[in-house]
Scaffold this active site. Structure first.
Site, PDB file in Angstrom:
ATOM      1  N   LYS A  28       0.835  -1.202   0.000  1.00 22.17           N
ATOM      2  CA  LYS A  28       0.000   0.000   0.000  1.00 22.17           C
ATOM      3  C   LYS A  28       0.869   1.251   0.000  1.00 22.17           C
ATOM      4  O   LYS A  28       0.653   2.175  -0.803  1.00 22.17           O
ATOM      5  CB  LYS A  28      -0.903  -0.031   1.235  1.00 22.17           C
ATOM      6  CG  LYS A  28      -2.105   0.868   1.141  1.00 22.17           C
ATOM      7  CD  LYS A  28      -2.990   0.713   2.369  1.00 22.17           C
ATOM      8  CE  LYS A  28      -3.753  -0.585   2.374  1.00 22.17           C
ATOM      9  NZ  LYS A  28      -4.379  -0.894   3.659  1.00 22.17           N
ATOM     10  N   ARG A  98      -3.236   3.111   8.582  1.00 21.21           N
ATOM     11  CA  ARG A  98      -3.548   1.930   7.763  1.00 21.21           C
ATOM     12  C   ARG A  98      -2.368   0.976   7.754  1.00 21.21           C
ATOM     13  O   ARG A  98      -1.229   1.390   7.616  1.00 21.21           O
ATOM     14  CB  ARG A  98      -3.836   2.335   6.310  1.00 21.21           C
ATOM     15  CG  ARG A  98      -4.551   3.642   6.183  1.00 21.21           C
ATOM     16  CD  ARG A  98      -4.564   4.179   4.766  1.00 21.21           C
ATOM     17  NE  ARG A  98      -5.275   3.327   3.829  1.00 21.21           N
ATOM     18  CZ  ARG A  98      -5.336   3.573   2.520  1.00 21.21           C
ATOM     19  NH1 ARG A  98      -4.695   4.605   1.996  1.00 21.21           N
ATOM     20  NH2 ARG A  98      -6.011   2.775   1.737  1.00 21.21           N
ATOM     21  N   GLY A 107      -8.475  -7.385   4.434  1.00 19.68           N
ATOM     22  CA  GLY A 107      -9.276  -7.552   5.638  1.00 19.68           C
ATOM     23  C   GLY A 107      -8.509  -8.036   6.854  1.00 19.68           C
ATOM     24  O   GLY A 107      -9.075  -8.165   7.930  1.00 19.68           O
ATOM     25  N   ARG A 354      -3.530  -1.438  -6.431  1.00 20.11           N
ATOM     26  CA  ARG A 354      -2.713  -2.650  -6.332  1.00 20.11           C
ATOM     27  C   ARG A 354      -3.116  -3.560  -7.486  1.00 20.11           C
ATOM     28  O   ARG A 354      -4.190  -3.389  -8.073  1.00 20.11           O
ATOM     29  CB  ARG A 354      -2.919  -3.363  -5.000  1.00 20.11           C
ATOM     30  CG  ARG A 354      -4.340  -3.842  -4.808  1.00 20.11           C
ATOM     31  CD  ARG A 354      -4.539  -4.510  -3.460  1.00 20.11           C
ATOM     32  NE  ARG A 354      -5.958  -4.700  -3.209  1.00 20.11           N
ATOM     33  CZ  ARG A 354      -6.518  -4.740  -2.014  1.00 20.11           C
ATOM     34  NH1 ARG A 354      -5.782  -4.594  -0.935  1.00 20.11           N
ATOM     35  NH2 ARG A 354      -7.807  -4.925  -1.864  1.00 20.11           N
ATOM     36  N   HIS A 470     -16.590  -8.987   1.715  1.00 29.60           N
ATOM     37  CA  HIS A 470     -15.530  -9.852   2.252  1.00 29.60           C
ATOM     38  C   HIS A 470     -15.640 -11.260   1.685  1.00 29.60           C
ATOM     39  O   HIS A 470     -14.664 -11.838   1.205  1.00 29.60           O
ATOM     40  CB  HIS A 470     -15.625  -9.887   3.781  1.00 29.60           C
ATOM     41  CG  HIS A 470     -14.601 -10.767   4.426  1.00 29.60           C
ATOM     42  ND1 HIS A 470     -14.863 -12.081   4.752  1.00 29.60           N
ATOM     43  CD2 HIS A 470     -13.314 -10.552   4.744  1.00 29.60           C
ATOM     44  CE1 HIS A 470     -13.781 -12.621   5.275  1.00 29.60           C
ATOM     45  NE2 HIS A 470     -12.816 -11.715   5.283  1.00 29.60           N
ATOM     46  N   ARG A 576       0.731 -47.420 -10.608  1.00 34.41           N
ATOM     47  CA  ARG A 576       0.848 -48.281  -9.423  1.00 34.41           C
ATOM     48  C   ARG A 576       0.095 -49.573  -9.656  1.00 34.41           C
ATOM     49  O   ARG A 576      -1.131 -49.573  -9.763  1.00 34.41           O
ATOM     50  CB  ARG A 576       0.287 -47.558  -8.204  1.00 34.41           C
ATOM     51  CG  ARG A 576       1.195 -46.451  -7.722  1.00 34.41           C
ATOM     52  CD  ARG A 576       0.454 -45.527  -6.809  1.00 34.41           C
ATOM     53  NE  ARG A 576      -0.572 -44.833  -7.559  1.00 34.41           N
ATOM     54  CZ  ARG A 576      -1.158 -43.713  -7.157  1.00 34.41           C
ATOM     55  NH1 ARG A 576      -0.815 -43.172  -6.022  1.00 34.41           N
ATOM     56  NH2 ARG A 576      -2.087 -43.142  -7.897  1.00 34.41           N
ATOM     57  N   SER A 778      13.393 -42.394 -10.354  1.00 35.57           N
ATOM     58  CA  SER A 778      12.212 -41.574 -10.106  1.00 35.57           C
ATOM     59  C   SER A 778      12.155 -41.349  -8.609  1.00 35.57           C
ATOM     60  O   SER A 778      12.106 -42.298  -7.830  1.00 35.57           O
ATOM     61  CB  SER A 778      10.954 -42.275 -10.604  1.00 35.57           C
ATOM     62  OG  SER A 778       9.838 -41.476 -10.310  1.00 35.57           O
ATOM     63  N   GLY A 780      10.679 -40.864  -5.271  1.00 33.12           N
ATOM     64  CA  GLY A 780       9.399 -41.071  -4.578  1.00 33.12           C
ATOM     65  C   GLY A 780       9.430 -40.163  -3.361  1.00 33.12           C
ATOM     66  O   GLY A 780       9.805 -40.567  -2.276  1.00 33.12           O
ATOM     67  N   CYS A 845       7.836 -38.567  -8.775  1.00 34.17           N
ATOM     68  CA  CYS A 845       6.455 -39.041  -8.873  1.00 34.17           C
ATOM     69  C   CYS A 845       5.691 -38.934  -7.561  1.00 34.17           C
ATOM     70  O   CYS A 845       4.614 -39.467  -7.425  1.00 34.17           O
ATOM     71  CB  CYS A 845       6.428 -40.471  -9.389  1.00 34.17           C
ATOM     72  SG  CYS A 845       7.241 -41.635  -8.281  1.00 34.17           S
ATOM     73  N   TYR A 865      11.713 -34.686 -15.714  1.00 33.50           N
ATOM     74  CA  TYR A 865      10.259 -34.550 -15.700  1.00 33.50           C
ATOM     75  C   TYR A 865       9.692 -34.585 -14.290  1.00 33.50           C
ATOM     76  O   TYR A 865      10.352 -35.047 -13.357  1.00 33.50           O
ATOM     77  CB  TYR A 865       9.594 -35.650 -16.546  1.00 33.50           C
ATOM     78  CG  TYR A 865       9.701 -37.047 -15.968  1.00 33.50           C
ATOM     79  CD1 TYR A 865       8.772 -37.510 -15.045  1.00 33.50           C
ATOM     80  CD2 TYR A 865      10.733 -37.900 -16.341  1.00 33.50           C
ATOM     81  CE1 TYR A 865       8.862 -38.772 -14.499  1.00 33.50           C
ATOM     82  CE2 TYR A 865      10.842 -39.174 -15.805  1.00 33.50           C
ATOM     83  CZ  TYR A 865       9.905 -39.605 -14.881  1.00 33.50           C
ATOM     84  OH  TYR A 865      10.005 -40.852 -14.332  1.00 33.50           O
TER      85      TYR A 865
HETATM   86  P1  ADP Z   1      -7.734  -2.354   3.479  1.00 33.37           P
HETATM   87  O1  ADP Z   1      -6.303  -2.751   3.424  1.00 33.37           O
HETATM   88  O2  ADP Z   1      -8.562  -3.269   4.288  1.00 33.37           O
HETATM   89  O3  ADP Z   1      -8.287  -2.068   2.121  1.00 33.37           O
HETATM   90  P2  ADP Z   1      -7.373   0.474   3.855  1.00 33.37           P
HETATM   91  O4  ADP Z   1      -6.164   0.910   4.624  1.00 33.37           O
HETATM   92  O5  ADP Z   1      -7.291   0.581   2.400  1.00 33.37           O
HETATM   93  O6  ADP Z   1      -7.770  -0.986   4.318  1.00 33.37           O
HETATM   94  O7  ADP Z   1      -8.552   1.344   4.435  1.00 33.37           O
HETATM   95  C1  ADP Z   1      -9.870   1.004   4.284  1.00 33.37           C
HETATM   96  C2  ADP Z   1     -10.655   2.158   3.770  1.00 33.37           C
HETATM   97  O8  ADP Z   1     -10.489   3.296   4.600  1.00 33.37           O
HETATM   98  C3  ADP Z   1     -10.240   2.622   2.392  1.00 33.37           C
HETATM   99  O9  ADP Z   1     -10.858   1.945   1.400  1.00 33.37           O
HETATM  100  C4  ADP Z   1     -10.686   4.050   2.401  1.00 33.37           C
HETATM  101  O10 ADP Z   1     -12.005   4.143   1.946  1.00 33.37           O
HETATM  102  C5  ADP Z   1     -10.613   4.456   3.837  1.00 33.37           C
HETATM  103  N1  ADP Z   1      -9.458   5.333   4.043  1.00 33.37           N
HETATM  104  C6  ADP Z   1      -8.199   5.002   4.361  1.00 33.37           C
HETATM  105  N2  ADP Z   1      -7.415   6.074   4.449  1.00 33.37           N
HETATM  106  C7  ADP Z   1      -8.197   7.148   4.181  1.00 33.37           C
HETATM  107  C8  ADP Z   1      -7.977   8.547   4.106  1.00 33.37           C
HETATM  108  N3  ADP Z   1      -6.771   9.068   4.312  1.00 33.37           N
HETATM  109  N4  ADP Z   1      -9.018   9.322   3.814  1.00 33.37           N
HETATM  110  C9  ADP Z   1     -10.235   8.795   3.600  1.00 33.37           C
HETATM  111  N5  ADP Z   1     -10.521   7.497   3.649  1.00 33.37           N
HETATM  112  C10 ADP Z   1      -9.508   6.672   3.957  1.00 33.37           C
HETATM  113 MG    MG Z   2      -7.844  -0.782   0.927  1.00 36.07          MG
END
Ligand code: ADP
Ligand code: MG
Ligand code: MG
Length: 889
Positions: A28, A98, A107, A354, A470, A576, A778, A780, A845, A865
């Protein structure tokens, strides 16, 4: 000594880092820096490096000494760029904190928004924005999030407080709340925190910041993160970075918004801009599934028959800018991007980019399309597709003509189809899966706590959530079919059932999930075998051009051989023969052979088996055309073929023409305390040579039969479990003699090889002299791993998980080869074998033959192989190509 740099700034026209620094800044942070270098609108901020995380854990959870000063300095720069002061009551700077590790862990780590708010700065924010409601809404969100993520307090109480404020005022939704209402809620929130915590909610922004930074680092070691790392082979030592970034507000009214987007469709790979957004919303609102997000483009809105305006219609200027940004980013990264953006009062900000996660199907299409667009080369296309993920396409789908009994419809969140029994609880899913039950997890929606249950399930169904929920994101990553947002479903946990469209489905009942269509069906649907066509076939031809390793298959039946050839197998690496003996008709003869007390009786039983064995080989040779077939002679301990319980013995005895007592004593006499290291493999043939004699005769007769019909069979006879050259000398001598005899009688001479499995450490060590006789090796690797590590695969369950968790071993050695130990023996045997016999054919194998990480090792070890199960052949072809390309560098 120069001070180490622990903090890197980004945004506002200058960035210390860039996209190449993912290891240090996390994905990130590196991409935020890169985006601002590209001149895109990124709110300014700074990244605390992954090295701080590593140091933190190495030094009993303390920070490097210079960190505090560097953070202060970075904050001063950030304040200047933002034109606001952190903790300044009249002009407050708010930040998000973050996490971001090297590989994306969706998540897994928790983000804190609106940090820097307290009773004074909230007033400043209200004045600056001219919107007190917004300011106090942000404040209560901050307290809630911070209490949850950083202070780890119970959040149930917060919901109660909000609920009773709404009841008090007679509101039905949050949007009716006024500034005064939020103010009242904030007061109660703070009281609740103080009650739970025993001290007040931290009001000093600096304390808030360090609390959040510490929580991010701590979350690197939470159970969810550990589980995700384990399943994705992410080393603990990588650590996570922390990004501190100036807040922008998507919740400043109707001209503000927040959303997520993919530059191409992550489910199908189609080249169209794709995503979801919400007006007047912040942060995770879009993925949380609380309000239903809207489509970005008008076309998508129409296709999905939505009524709410798309971003394209609601904010045309912002949309146009976003389109320009995504095109720039995709061209720059030369890959499909997954974006997060926020609009604050008609101004667009980019918060993340990303390389987007995608299904295997999408990965193939995007790779092929991008080659066509001239963005990437065919070699790059080969490297773009995750070999293991191809597994998604190598499973059955629902047959075209099948009449579907649809329980309900939802979003096609992750493709493929699967059958299983309904469970509602992730722990139960895990438990049942451990008992080899196929389960389907049905949930209201999923959260990171459910990952283990999702992993254990064949498919996932959620009642709520969109395409970026999620459940959808994680299921796509895991390759599980998923239907999300199946809004008709009402789950009744107490009754252990769900209802949809007036029908009831109970826990334990069988359903089918079609993640490609978004259908949940009653019963087990009729499935069809997968095919290798279209983009998949195209990428495979590019892979074949790039790879050096040949790919064979492990197949015991003509059906397996057919499937494997369809998937591109270039031969059989392991056939086998024992599996051929379990057939109801033959097992009686096998048992007679085993319990025989004289050679004469044994030969008589083997004579009964001979025509069957010969027919087996004829069928296999035919199925494989002129491709080589490695036939392993009888390997397992003989007692595996015998009945064990008194009842079974009593039942079987008459068919063998013996009494139950006599058979029982024979079974006892043959029992071993450690059969895997007992009387098995070529040891059987050293003691009872007539067994392999029969098998050799069947191979050569079958080869002659097939050759007479015009085919060109290539038999390779493989002797299992050898530890000495002498064993080979004895057995190869007999095999060659039988070959001579059969060929003489049949009046033709066919090429064949006699080789051995290298599956015991002694064989690997003595490979030099064994190769004097063996014409191929081969490896195993299943047995070789057991014998080298002294770990029985059947008993490893109790401790292996802990070993991997605690990093005693880096991964399960039965899944990915232990390169340092077992691999060392493989390398040594290759070297010694080839020193004796130039051009000695080398293969593998074991199960590892279908594992991409192991295949990379075998490429480096110089094998000829790999051999794997039929359905993994395409995975092995791609992995072999990727390994070859990685070596070229
Ligand atoms: P994840 O890795 O779970 O995606 P993020 O760090 O991207 O988490 O943060 C989740 C959400 O928080 C982002 O999608 C964004 O909407 C919000 N967010 C993060 N930083 C900022 C910021 N500086 N200003 C506004 N929203 C933010
Ligand atoms: Mg994010
Ligand atoms: Mg073995």
């Amino acid at each position: 000594m120069a001070q180490k740099q622990w903090v890197y700034g980004f945004g506002g026209g200058e960035s210390a880092g860039d996209a190449s620094m993912k290891a240090l800044l996390g994905g990130k942070g590196a991409n935020l820096a890169e985006m601002s270098k590209l001149g895109l609108p990124v709110p300014p901020g700074f990244t605390i490096t992954t090295e701080v995380c590593t140091e933190f854990y190495e030094n009993k959870r303390t920070y490097p000494a210079e960190l505090a000063a560097q953070v202060d300095a970075a904050m001063a720069v950030l304040e200047k760029k933002a034109g606001k002061g952190f903790g300044d009551a009249s002009n407050p700077l708010l930040v998000s904190v973050r996490s971001g590790s090297r590989a994306s862990m969706p998540g897994m780590m928790d983000t804190v928004l609106n940090l820097g708010l307290n009773d004074e700065t909230v007033e400043g924010l209200a004045k600056l924005s001219g919107d007190a409601r917004f300011a106090y809404d942000s404040y209560r969100r901050f307290i809630q999030m911070y209490s949850d993520v950083v202070l780890e307090l119970e959040h149930g109480e917060f919901e109660e407080i909000l609920g009773s404020q709404k009841d008090l005022q007679g509101y039905s939704s949050d949007t009716e709340m006024t500034a005064e209402d939020w103010k009242a809620v904030v007061k109660e929130y703070k009281r609740a925190v103080e009650r739970q915590l025993g001290k007040p909610f931290p009001s000093d922004p600096k304390d808030q910041l360090w609390g959040a930074v510490g929580a991010v680092f701590a979350s690197w070691m939470n159970d969810r993160a550990i589980f995700y790392r384990k399943h994705n082979n992410i080393p603990e030592s990588w650590g996570t970075a922390v990004n501190v970034q100036a807040m922008v507000f998507g919740n400043m009214g109707e001209t503000s918004a927040t959303g997520v987007a993919f530059t191409r469709d992550p489910s199908t790979g189609a080249k169209k801009f794709y995503g979801e957004f919400l007006i007047n919303a912040q942060g995770e609102d879009v993925v949380a599934g609380i309000r239903t997000p809207r489509a970005l483009t008008k076309a998508a809105r129409l296709e999905m028959k939505e009524t709410g305006e798309s971003l394209e219609e609601a904010m045309p200027a912002v949309f146009a800018e976003l389109v320009a940004v995504y095109q720039k980013l995709e061209a720059h990264y030369r890959d499909m991007q997954d974006l997060e953006f926020t609009v604050e009062r008609d101004k667009l900000y980019m918060l993340q980019t990303r390389n987007g996660k995608r299904t295997a199907k999408a990965a193939l299409k995007i790779a092929v399309d991008m080659v066509g667009e001239g963005l990437i080369t065919t070699d790059e296309a080969v490297l773009r597709v995750d070999a293991a993920a191809l597994d998604q396409l190598l499973h059955p789908t629902i047959a075209d003509g099948y009449t579907r009994d649809i329980i309900c419809r939802g979003l096609p969140a992750s493709p493929g189809a699967a059958v299983g029994i309904v469970v509602f609880d992730p722990d139960e899913a895990e438990r049942l899966a451990a008992d080899r039950q196929k389960v389907i997890l049905v949930r209201e929606e999923t959260s990171p706590e459910d990952i283990h249950g999702m992993h254990a399930s064949q498919a996932i169904v959620t009642a709520r959530g969109g395409m970026t929920s999620h459940a959808a994101v994680v299921a796509r990553g895991m390759g599980r079919p998923c239907v999300s947002g199946a809004g008709d479903i009402r789950i009744n946990m107490k009754a252990g059932e769900f209802t949809a469209g007036g029908r009831v489905v109970k826990r334990g009942e069988t359903i089918t999930v079609d993640g490609s269509a978004g259908h949940v069906l009653f019963g087990a649907a009729q499935m069809v075998e997968p095919e290798l066509t279209g983009d998949f076939a195209t990428v495979m031809t590019w892979a074949d051009a790039a790879r050096r390793l040949k790919v064979r298959t492990n197949a015991d039946t003509p059906h397996d051989a057919d499937v494997a050839v369809k998937f591109g197998a270039e031969g059989i690496g392991l056939c086998r023969t024992e599996h051929m003996f379990f057939d109801a008709q033959r097992i009686a003869s096998v048992r007679k052979m085993i319990v025989a007390e004289t050679q004469g009786a044994r030969i008589k039983a083997l004579d009964e088996l001979f025509p069957h064995q010969r027919a087996d080989f004829v069928a296999i040779f035919k199925a494989m055309g002129g491709r080589p077939v490695t036939i392993r002679f009888l390997d397992p301990p003989l007692h595996e073929f015998l009945p064990h319980s008194e009842e079974d013995i009593a039942e079987v005895a008459p068919s063998l023409g013996v009494t139950a007592d006599w058979l029982s004593s024979r079974v006892k006499a043959l029992a071993e305390s450690n059969p895997m290291l007992g009387f098995r493999g070529c040891r059987l043939a050293i003691v009872f040579p007539e067994i392999y004699d029969m098998q050799a005769r069947a191979v050569f007769e079958a080869a002659c039969d097939v050759a007479e019909q015009g085919a060109a069979p290539i038999p390779e006879i493989m002797i299992p479990f050898a530890i000495t050259k002498k064993e080979l000398e004895i057995l190869k001598g007999r095999i060659d003699a039988i070959a001579g005899e059969v060929f003489g009688k049949r009046g033709r001479k066919l090429d064949y090889l006699v080789g051995t499995m290298i599956e015991l450490p002694r064989a690997a060590l003595r490979a030099g002299e064994i190769a004097e006789l063996a014409e191929f090796f081969s490896f195993g690797t299943n047995d070789l791993t057991q014998a080298t590590l002294g770990v029985s695969r059947d008993d490893a369950g109790r401790f292996l998980g802990t070993y991997v968790e605690r990093q005693v071993l880096t991964s399960d050695p039965f899944v990915s080869i232990d390169a340092d130990g077992v691999g060392e023996l493989v390398r040594l045997a290759c070297e010694r074998g080839r020193a004796t016999r130039q051009g000695l054919k080398l293969g593998i194998c074991g199960e590892h033959g279908g594992d991409p990480a192991s295949i990379a090792f075998f490429e480096r070890a110089g094998l000829d192989y790999v051999s794997c199960s039929p359905y993994r052949v395409p995975i092995a072809r791609l992995a072999a190509a990727q390994a070859a390309l990685a070596r070229k560098g």
